[in-house]
Design an enzyme around this catalytic site. Structure first.
Site, PDB file in Angstrom:
ATOM      1  N   LYS A   1      25.782  21.452   9.865  1.00 48.29           N
ATOM      2  CA  LYS A   1      26.993  20.674   9.572  1.00 48.29           C
ATOM      3  C   LYS A   1      28.155  21.135  10.444  1.00 48.29           C
ATOM      4  CE  LYS A   1      25.758  19.790   4.751  1.00 48.29           C
ATOM      5  NZ  LYS A   1      25.982  20.328   3.394  1.00 48.29           N
TER       6      LYS A   1
ATOM      7  N   LYS B   1      14.377  14.649   8.007  1.00 51.77           N
ATOM      8  CA  LYS B   1      14.401  14.336   6.572  1.00 51.77           C
ATOM      9  C   LYS B   1      15.225  13.080   6.299  1.00 51.77           C
ATOM     10  CE  LYS B   1      18.288  16.585   4.501  1.00 51.77           C
ATOM     11  NZ  LYS B   1      18.967  17.411   3.601  1.00 51.77           N
TER      12      LYS B   1
ATOM     13  N   LYS C   1      21.190  10.139   3.950  1.00 53.60           N
ATOM     14  CA  LYS C   1      22.153   9.048   4.077  1.00 53.60           C
ATOM     15  C   LYS C   1      22.954   9.170   5.379  1.00 53.60           C
ATOM     16  CE  LYS C   1      24.669   5.636   2.853  1.00 53.60           C
ATOM     17  NZ  LYS C   1      24.616   4.338   3.021  1.00 53.60           N
TER      18      LYS C   1
HETATM   19  P1  TYM Z   1      21.898  16.527  -2.065  1.00 51.53           P
HETATM   20  O1  TYM Z   1      22.984  15.760  -2.715  1.00 51.53           O
HETATM   21  O2  TYM Z   1      21.842  16.547  -0.581  1.00 51.53           O
HETATM   22  O3  TYM Z   1      20.492  16.031  -2.566  1.00 51.53           O
HETATM   23  C1  TYM Z   1      20.147  15.963  -3.949  1.00 51.53           C
HETATM   24  C2  TYM Z   1      18.700  16.399  -4.151  1.00 51.53           C
HETATM   25  O4  TYM Z   1      17.803  15.566  -3.392  1.00 51.53           O
HETATM   26  C3  TYM Z   1      16.954  16.376  -2.595  1.00 51.53           C
HETATM   27  N1  TYM Z   1      16.658  15.649  -1.352  1.00 51.53           N
HETATM   28  C4  TYM Z   1      15.434  15.482  -0.846  1.00 51.53           C
HETATM   29  N2  TYM Z   1      14.217  15.848  -1.268  1.00 51.53           N
HETATM   30  C5  TYM Z   1      13.148  15.496  -0.516  1.00 51.53           C
HETATM   31  N3  TYM Z   1      13.231  14.772   0.646  1.00 51.53           N
HETATM   32  C6  TYM Z   1      14.448  14.379   1.101  1.00 51.53           C
HETATM   33  N4  TYM Z   1      14.541  13.671   2.206  1.00 51.53           N
HETATM   34  C7  TYM Z   1      15.613  14.720   0.347  1.00 51.53           C
HETATM   35  N5  TYM Z   1      16.934  14.481   0.517  1.00 51.53           N
HETATM   36  C8  TYM Z   1      17.557  15.068  -0.531  1.00 51.53           C
HETATM   37  C9  TYM Z   1      17.760  17.641  -2.328  1.00 51.53           C
HETATM   38  O5  TYM Z   1      16.931  18.733  -1.983  1.00 51.53           O
HETATM   39  C10 TYM Z   1      18.459  17.847  -3.640  1.00 51.53           C
HETATM   40  O6  TYM Z   1      17.637  18.527  -4.563  1.00 51.53           O
HETATM   41  N6  TYM Z   1      23.555  21.273  -2.316  1.00 51.53           N
HETATM   42  C11 TYM Z   1      22.896  20.211  -3.062  1.00 51.53           C
HETATM   43  C12 TYM Z   1      23.604  19.822  -4.342  1.00 51.53           C
HETATM   44  C13 TYM Z   1      23.884  20.933  -5.297  1.00 51.53           C
HETATM   45  C14 TYM Z   1      22.955  21.622  -6.109  1.00 51.53           C
HETATM   46  C15 TYM Z   1      23.713  22.542  -6.873  1.00 51.53           C
HETATM   47  C16 TYM Z   1      21.576  21.542  -6.239  1.00 51.53           C
HETATM   48  C17 TYM Z   1      25.121  21.435  -5.583  1.00 51.53           C
HETATM   49  N7  TYM Z   1      24.990  22.406  -6.538  1.00 51.53           N
HETATM   50  C18 TYM Z   1      23.093  23.416  -7.776  1.00 51.53           C
HETATM   51  C19 TYM Z   1      20.972  22.420  -7.136  1.00 51.53           C
HETATM   52  C20 TYM Z   1      21.717  23.344  -7.904  1.00 51.53           C
HETATM   53  C21 TYM Z   1      22.813  18.969  -2.188  1.00 51.53           C
HETATM   54  O7  TYM Z   1      23.543  18.804  -1.264  1.00 51.53           O
HETATM   55  O8  TYM Z   1      21.906  18.028  -2.596  1.00 51.53           O
END
Ligand code: TYM
Length: 332
Positions: A111, A194, A197
């Site tokens: 990022k 991966k 969005k």
């Molecule tokens: P985020 O918002 O990017 O994504 C939410 C969840 O979706 C999963 N994910 C995927 N899994 C498989 N293939 C993909 N292409 C894919 N894209 C997204 C992510 O692994 C995630 O589980 N940092 C985190 C949000 C967060 C969080 C937390 C998660 C904030 N605090 C505490 C767990 C515990 C994030 O950006 O997820």
């Protein structure tokens, strides 16, 4: 019963990567464990974002989560900024987090590369994530594979805090474990990176049947399958990964067989996938549509979720502040 916590950023639409990688698992877990699921708006503001639409995107993400089956009677669903203890614990955990570990996080490096000026919030992002989970002393964190490094750091932060402050006083942070789904890394329609969005390679969970088919048609498959007669390898085909998320086991076997023997072309395989996706996703899209008609009800549900989360968070913070030697009186 284990305590489960996970979060999702309101940075865009819910897509099938989020769904298969994490959110579908959340729906199952709410029947087995004590669960909290959070729309992490404070994480979303660490990158440049549209101020005027953040609140709407937050509601829309919550609508998505309820539409796929999160039940406020079974799980606490809330918005991160509605529970200020997340930010407070984030600050306190900053004091035991090694800077080098933060700089080594691949998500940070990726990022940061895309930004001219790097805000400190982007660097501290994983500390806030650690605060999210540790605030509820959760032990299970259902996420996709891209979050594993953050989970490792979270455990390190818990260990360091315990070593410095627990003092045998009966309060420690448990070290949380990641819980991966079978589709822990769904690739985008380009088949390269991966699904995400920000990369514009997604199928939205609420895309219409027409859009789903239009997006699937040109999607990447096994690159070695150049002509219709070439046999393919489902094990390296992203379309097959998505089949595993949406098609029943006998269909998956049929698809794999017809791929390996070139019995079907990729378009035949995609048509079957499109039909199964549409069958699964249409009721979810309709439910989201109903919820969008009652935004006030969704806001009330989130408010009630935040009140429950906050009661738990406050209990943790009283003990954390005490362990860290802060003068009592914060509750006044
Ligand atoms: P985020 O918002 O990017 O994504 C939410 C969840 O979706 C999963 N994910 C995927 N899994 C498989 N293939 C993909 N292409 C894919 N894209 C997204 C992510 O692994 C995630 O589980 N940092 C985190 C949000 C967060 C969080 C937390 C998660 C904030 N605090 C505490 C767990 C515990 C994030 O950006 O997820």
């Amino acid at each position: 019963m284990a305590r489960v916590f996970s979060g999702i950023q309101p940075s865009g639409e819910l897509h099938i990567g989020n769904y298969l990688g994490a959110v579908r698992n959340w729906v199952t877990l709410q029947h087995q464990h004590d669960c909290l699921f959070c729309v992490v708006d404070l994480h979303a503001i660490t990158q440049s974002y549209e101020v005027s639409s953040l609140a709407q995107r937050t509601i829309e993400m919550a609508i998505g989560l309820f539409a796929v089956g999160l039940d406020p009677q079974r799980a606490i669903v809330f918005v991160q900024s509605h529970v200020p203890e997340h930010s407070e614990l984030n600050w306190l955990l900053n004091t035991v987090t090694p800077l080098g570990e933060l700089e080594r996080q691949t998500q940070f490096k990726d990022k940061a590369q895309r930004q001219e000026s790097i805000p400190a919030g982007l660097l501290n992002y994983p500390v806030l994530q650690a605060a999210d989970v540790l605030l509820y002393r959760a032990t299970l964190v259902p996420v996709g594979e891209d979050q594993l490094q953050h989970l490792e750091l979270m455990r390190e932060i818990a260990r360091r805090w315990n070593a410095r402050f627990a003092n045998g006083g009966g309060f420690t942070f448990p070290e949380p474990q990641a819980l991966l789904s079978t589709a822990k890394r769904v690739l985008g329609l380009d088949g390269q990176v991966k699904m995400s969005k920000s990369l514009g390679n997604t199928i939205g969970l609420f895309d219409t049947p027409e859009t789903i088919w239009e997006k699937l048609k040109p999607a990447a498959t096994d690159p070695a399958r150049v002509t219709r007669k070439d046999p393919g390898n489902p094990d390296i085909c992203n379309i097959f990964t998505i089949h595993q998320g949406f098609s029943p086991a006998p269909t998956q076997q049929l698809v794999a067989h017809n791929c390996r023997t070139a019995g079907w072309g990729c378009l035949d395989c995609k048509r079957v996938l499109a039909d199964n996706m549409i069958a699964t996703l249409t009721p979810l899209r309709e439910r989201a549509q109903q919820l969008r008609a009652e935004p006030g009800k969704v806001s009330d549900t989130l408010r009630a979720g935040a009140a429950k989360a906050r009661a738990l968070a406050r209990t943790t913070m009283v003990r954390v502040r005490r362990c860290m030697g802060l003068l009592e009186g914060a509750e006044a």
